[in-house]
Motif scaffolding. Structure first.
Motif, PDB file in Angstrom:
ATOM      1  N   LEU A 107       0.860  -1.184   0.000  1.00  0.00           N
ATOM      2  CA  LEU A 107       0.000   0.000   0.000  1.00  0.00           C
ATOM      3  C   LEU A 107       0.896   1.233   0.000  1.00  0.00           C
ATOM      4  O   LEU A 107       1.200   1.788   1.052  1.00  0.00           O
ATOM      5  N   PRO A 108       1.346   1.659  -1.175  1.00  0.00           N
ATOM      6  CA  PRO A 108       2.209   2.845  -1.228  1.00  0.00           C
ATOM      7  C   PRO A 108       1.529   4.076  -0.648  1.00  0.00           C
ATOM      8  O   PRO A 108       0.426   4.435  -1.031  1.00  0.00           O
ATOM      9  N   TYR A 109       2.215   4.680   0.322  1.00  0.00           N
ATOM     10  CA  TYR A 109       1.799   5.914   0.971  1.00  0.00           C
ATOM     11  C   TYR A 109       0.426   5.793   1.631  1.00  0.00           C
ATOM     12  O   TYR A 109      -0.392   6.708   1.611  1.00  0.00           O
ATOM     13  N   SER A 110       0.164   4.643   2.232  1.00  0.00           N
ATOM     14  CA  SER A 110      -1.075   4.449   2.979  1.00  0.00           C
ATOM     15  C   SER A 110      -0.902   4.957   4.406  1.00  0.00           C
ATOM     16  O   SER A 110      -0.015   4.509   5.127  1.00  0.00           O
ATOM     17  N   GLY A 111      -1.722   5.901   4.819  1.00  0.00           N
ATOM     18  CA  GLY A 111      -1.614   6.457   6.161  1.00  0.00           C
ATOM     19  C   GLY A 111      -0.327   7.214   6.383  1.00  0.00           C
ATOM     20  O   GLY A 111       0.157   7.321   7.514  1.00  0.00           O
TER      21      GLY A 111
END
Length: 213
Positions: A107-111
């Protein structure tokens, strides 16, 4: 464990030692490009963990990308000293909707942080306790998901590390020697890394969709 797998384990262990010599002793230290922060509730055995880390570092060093590993947790949205921060979390099962045969997902750049989740019991189930195979498969799963994060895309390739599904023959080959990144994937990874370093996230419409291996 049969004699064939013992021989392969010895080959992998030897390769891991050579990787360590290459990264730590024979080449000057270069600035770190990617810091991988590892934690979780279902961690691999130490020999598998350390061998997989060495293998992944070697695979990315061939692209001119220096990795560093940490057992700490990154701060949300922070890139340390210009390096891209990626959180790798080992878990027993997925809390997200992924296919039953997915071994990991990114999940690239999740949260505010790049996140990779590894569903480790699935890797153990496939490898059946064969340590050499387990080490190699884990290394390739990690290299694959790191590639997705750095590329900022969910796209897969026809061959190599970024292939959607590896054949039995490819799994057999990866125990003897790590698979290569296809040339187009290597180029996308290097370009994506540059984009990450110059912005909080690369301008790519796929970056929030995530990917599964």
């Amino acid at each position: 464990m049969g004699r064939r797998w013992l021989r392969r384990l010895a080959q992998v262990a030897g390769m891991a030692v050579l990787v360590g010599m290459h990264v730590e002793g024979k080449t000057p230290r270069r600035p770190v490009d990617v810091i991988l922060y590892v934690d979780g509730i279902w961690l691999p055995p130490s020999p598998v963990d350390q061998g997989a880390r060495a293998t992944v570092s070697w695979m990315y060093a061939r692209l001119g990308i220096a990795l560093a590993w940490s057992n700490a947790s990154p701060k949300s949205g922070v890139q340390a000293a210009g390096a891209v921060a990626i959180q790798i979390r080992f878990t027993r099962e997925s809390t997200r909707s992924v296919s039953n045969d997915a071994l990991a997902f990114a999940l690239p750049y999740s949260g505010g942080i790049n996140a990779i989740t590894v569903i480790y019991p699935r890797i153990q189930a496939i490898t059946g306790g064969q340590i050499g195979f387990e080490l190699s498969l884990l290394a390739h799963v990690l290299a694959h998901e790191i590639g997705h994060v750095l590329q900022g895309t969910t796209l897969h390739s026809e061959t190599g590390v970024m292939k959607a599904h590896w054949t039995h023959w490819e799994c057999d080959d990866m125990v003897r020697r790590p698979l290569d990144f296809a040339p187009e994937d290597a180029q996308m990874i290097v370009r994506g890394l540059t984009a990450w370093k110059h912005s909080a996230a690369p301008a790519n419409p796929d970056k929030k969709r995530g990917s599964a291996r």
